[in-house]
Write a protein that holds these residues in place. Structure first.
Motif, PDB file in Angstrom:
ATOM      1  N   GLY A 247       0.759  -1.245   0.000  1.00  0.00           N
ATOM      2  CA  GLY A 247       0.000   0.000   0.000  1.00  0.00           C
ATOM      3  C   GLY A 247       0.787   1.290   0.000  1.00  0.00           C
ATOM      4  O   GLY A 247       0.195   2.364   0.156  1.00  0.00           O
ATOM      5  N   PHE A 248       2.109   1.246  -0.187  1.00  0.00           N
ATOM      6  CA  PHE A 248       2.902   2.468  -0.124  1.00  0.00           C
ATOM      7  C   PHE A 248       2.982   3.168  -1.473  1.00  0.00           C
ATOM      8  O   PHE A 248       3.178   2.536  -2.513  1.00  0.00           O
ATOM      9  N   THR A 249       2.825   4.486  -1.450  1.00  0.00           N
ATOM     10  CA  THR A 249       3.065   5.319  -2.625  1.00  0.00           C
ATOM     11  C   THR A 249       4.033   6.435  -2.233  1.00  0.00           C
ATOM     12  O   THR A 249       3.978   6.962  -1.119  1.00  0.00           O
ATOM     13  N   TYR A 271       2.872   7.707   1.413  1.00  0.00           N
ATOM     14  CA  TYR A 271       1.484   7.616   1.865  1.00  0.00           C
ATOM     15  C   TYR A 271       1.080   6.157   1.782  1.00  0.00           C
ATOM     16  O   TYR A 271       1.388   5.471   0.794  1.00  0.00           O
ATOM     17  N   ASN A 272       0.427   5.658   2.841  1.00  0.00           N
ATOM     18  CA  ASN A 272      -0.057   4.282   2.815  1.00  0.00           C
ATOM     19  C   ASN A 272      -1.553   4.277   2.579  1.00  0.00           C
ATOM     20  O   ASN A 272      -2.334   4.776   3.398  1.00  0.00           O
ATOM     21  N   ARG A 273      -1.946   3.686   1.448  1.00  0.00           N
ATOM     22  CA  ARG A 273      -3.351   3.711   1.036  1.00  0.00           C
ATOM     23  C   ARG A 273      -4.233   2.816   1.896  1.00  0.00           C
ATOM     24  O   ARG A 273      -5.439   3.011   1.969  1.00  0.00           O
ATOM     25  N   LEU A 275      -3.806   2.133   5.343  1.00  0.00           N
ATOM     26  CA  LEU A 275      -4.069   2.796   6.623  1.00  0.00           C
ATOM     27  C   LEU A 275      -4.535   4.237   6.459  1.00  0.00           C
ATOM     28  O   LEU A 275      -4.929   4.881   7.427  1.00  0.00           O
ATOM     29  N   LYS A 276      -4.449   4.748   5.236  1.00  0.00           N
ATOM     30  CA  LYS A 276      -4.854   6.125   4.937  1.00  0.00           C
ATOM     31  C   LYS A 276      -4.107   7.112   5.829  1.00  0.00           C
ATOM     32  O   LYS A 276      -4.707   7.894   6.575  1.00  0.00           O
ATOM     33  N   CYS A 277      -2.788   7.061   5.747  1.00  0.00           N
ATOM     34  CA  CYS A 277      -1.975   7.983   6.541  1.00  0.00           C
ATOM     35  C   CYS A 277      -0.637   8.227   5.854  1.00  0.00           C
ATOM     36  O   CYS A 277      -0.180   7.431   5.023  1.00  0.00           O
ATOM     37  N   PHE A 278      -0.015   9.354   6.213  1.00  0.00           N
ATOM     38  CA  PHE A 278       1.334   9.652   5.747  1.00  0.00           C
ATOM     39  C   PHE A 278       2.335   8.829   6.553  1.00  0.00           C
ATOM     40  O   PHE A 278       2.128   8.543   7.742  1.00  0.00           O
ATOM     41  N   VAL A 279       3.421   8.462   5.897  1.00  0.00           N
ATOM     42  CA  VAL A 279       4.515   7.742   6.560  1.00  0.00           C
ATOM     43  C   VAL A 279       5.801   8.505   6.274  1.00  0.00           C
ATOM     44  O   VAL A 279       6.215   8.639   5.112  1.00  0.00           O
ATOM     45  N   LEU A 280       6.406   9.033   7.333  1.00  0.00           N
ATOM     46  CA  LEU A 280       7.639   9.814   7.208  1.00  0.00           C
ATOM     47  C   LEU A 280       8.825   8.931   7.540  1.00  0.00           C
ATOM     48  O   LEU A 280       8.794   8.176   8.513  1.00  0.00           O
ATOM     49  N   ILE A 281       9.884   9.027   6.745  1.00  0.00           N
ATOM     50  CA  ILE A 281      11.080   8.220   6.980  1.00  0.00           C
ATOM     51  C   ILE A 281      12.289   9.127   7.105  1.00  0.00           C
ATOM     52  O   ILE A 281      12.543   9.970   6.236  1.00  0.00           O
ATOM     53  N   ASP A 282      13.022   8.956   8.192  1.00  0.00           N
ATOM     54  CA  ASP A 282      14.252   9.704   8.422  1.00  0.00           C
ATOM     55  C   ASP A 282      15.414   8.715   8.416  1.00  0.00           C
ATOM     56  O   ASP A 282      15.340   7.643   9.039  1.00  0.00           O
ATOM     57  N   LEU A 283      16.477   9.030   7.732  1.00  0.00           N
ATOM     58  CA  LEU A 283      17.629   8.142   7.583  1.00  0.00           C
ATOM     59  C   LEU A 283      18.763   8.607   8.480  1.00  0.00           C
ATOM     60  O   LEU A 283      19.119   9.788   8.489  1.00  0.00           O
ATOM     61  N   LYS A 308      -2.337  16.528   7.256  1.00  0.00           N
ATOM     62  CA  LYS A 308      -3.327  15.470   7.069  1.00  0.00           C
ATOM     63  C   LYS A 308      -4.740  16.026   7.082  1.00  0.00           C
ATOM     64  O   LYS A 308      -5.033  17.030   7.737  1.00  0.00           O
ATOM     65  N   LEU A 309      -5.632  15.348   6.344  1.00  0.00           N
ATOM     66  CA  LEU A 309      -7.032  15.745   6.298  1.00  0.00           C
ATOM     67  C   LEU A 309      -7.796  15.110   7.457  1.00  0.00           C
ATOM     68  O   LEU A 309      -7.311  14.186   8.101  1.00  0.00           O
ATOM     69  N   GLU A 310      -9.004  15.592   7.694  1.00  0.00           N
ATOM     70  CA  GLU A 310      -9.789  15.117   8.835  1.00  0.00           C
ATOM     71  C   GLU A 310     -10.113  13.630   8.747  1.00  0.00           C
ATOM     72  O   GLU A 310     -10.184  12.932   9.763  1.00  0.00           O
TER      73      GLU A 310
END
Length: 361
Positions: A247-249, A271-273, A275-283, A308-310
């Motif tokens: 589900g990741f885009t 964005y994970n479709r 779970l409908k949420c943003f996913v932030l990755i820090d290296l 994020k939207l409501e």
């Protein structure tokens, strides 16, 4: 007129591609179903011999000699033995799954000829078989070498769901995807993993520890910067998305956020479709520090409050690091944390010894 022609072209391309996929699927189903039936016939013939092992070897040798003349070297004794094992393994999988659930280990058919006596030899309905076998014969040859029932089922389910090539199946197995996902699960969850594959229902279901990034081509314990790591991930984005999971885009790299005239950059945003949420990755290169966790907490809070939207769920933050202290992570994050995670990444495929250490720890 130009736009209409382009739309026509696009629709025809989609139709032809779908037709090719359907043809390939039909071929895969037919070949696997046919081999299953050949295996059943061989096993039933073997049951007629009083000395099963010797009679069985003679059956395979005589059958191979005739089939090779008629259909070519694809029906050597070795290949017929694999076809026979295919029937035994997948008929066992359907008939004694409850019994296998006790220890989740398949009987070693390759060593025990007597197992044929314990399995029902009735032919399975052809329509049921066609629905069951959705991968290529090469996929099943690989899967048959996995002795743990749940693990084999997991890779079969994931290969079908994600349309894995044989090469990708091999890569996911080599990176011990099943073991990494099963590390934090109880017995019931592990059984479910084998039956359904990876099911994403909450934020923790997304997380792997470690992530295996051997496709980047970076040497182990060699000097490279966080920018180098980020660029390699972008260059190999398709591979990275497969490693991340379902589900990741991809959304952005070096996403700039600003408040009170201060600028910050988030390495990677997805964005994970599901779970409908943003996913932030820090290296992070080197060992994870508590300041790194605090920084990710800030990024997550910003996205939750400003981006994020409501109707979307809370943002997830993943810090990928070379090393981490579990105590630092545990005491920096709140006890009920479900948003921020720290995972190690590996730039080479771990050895069996290394994976044992990972599982034990």
């Amino acid at each position: 007129m130009q736009v209409e022609r382009q739309n026509l072209y696009t629709k025809i391309i989609e139709l032809l591609n779908q037709a090719r996929q359907n043809v390939a699927q039909t071929i895969n189903n037919t070949m696997a179903t046919t081999y299953f039936e050949i295996g059943r016939m061989i096993v039933e013939e073997e049951q007629q011999g009083k000395e099963k092992a010797e009679y069985g070897k003679r059956v395979l040798k005589e059958l191979s000699g005739k089939l090779v003349v008629k259909f070519g070297k694809g029906f050597s004794e070795t290949n017929l033995r694999q076809i026979r094992n295919f029937y035994l393994l997948y008929s066992i999988q359907q008939t004694v799954s409850a019994e296998l659930g006790k220890d989740q280990t398949a009987p070693d058919e390759f060593k025990n000829e007597e197992i044929a006596d314990t399995v029902s030899r009735k032919s399975i309905n052809q329509q049921t078989l066609s629905a069951q076998f959705k991968l290529t014969w090469s996929h099943y040859l690989k899967l048959m070498r996995i002795t743990d029932v749940n693990e084999r089922n997991f890779y079969e389910v994931e290969a079908i769901k994600n349309n894995w090539s044989l090469r990708e199946l091999q890569r996911q197995y080599d990176s011990a995807l099943y073991a990494r996902l099963a590390l934090s699960k109880n017995k019931e969850e592990v059984i479910s993993l084998g039956q359904k594959g990876q099911v994403i229902e909450k934020s923790k279901d997304l997380i792997k520890d470690p992530y295996v990034l051997e496709f980047l081509g970076l040497p182990e314990k060699s000097f490279y910067s966080e920018n180098d790591l980020e660029q390699r991930l972008i260059d190999k984005l398709e591979h990275f998305l497969l490693e991340l999971g379902h589900g990741f885009t991809f959304v952005a790299r070096q996403k700039r956020i600003t408040f009170e005239e201060k600028h910050f950059k988030i390495d990677l945003v997805f964005y994970n479709r599901i779970l409908k949420c943003f996913v932030l990755i820090d290296l992070k290169i080197g060992e994870l520090k508590h300041q790194d966790i605090g920084q990710m907490q800030m990024y997550v809070n910003y996205f939750d409050r400003e981006v994020k939207l409501e109707d979307e769920n809370k943002t997830i933050g993943i810090i990928l690091c070379q090393d981490k202290s579990e105590s630092v992570v545990r005491y920096t994050l709140p006890e009920n944390n479900e948003q921020i995670f720290a995972s190690k990444y590996l730039t080479v495929l771990p050895s069996e010894k290394d994976f044992i250490k990972i599982i034990e720890n």
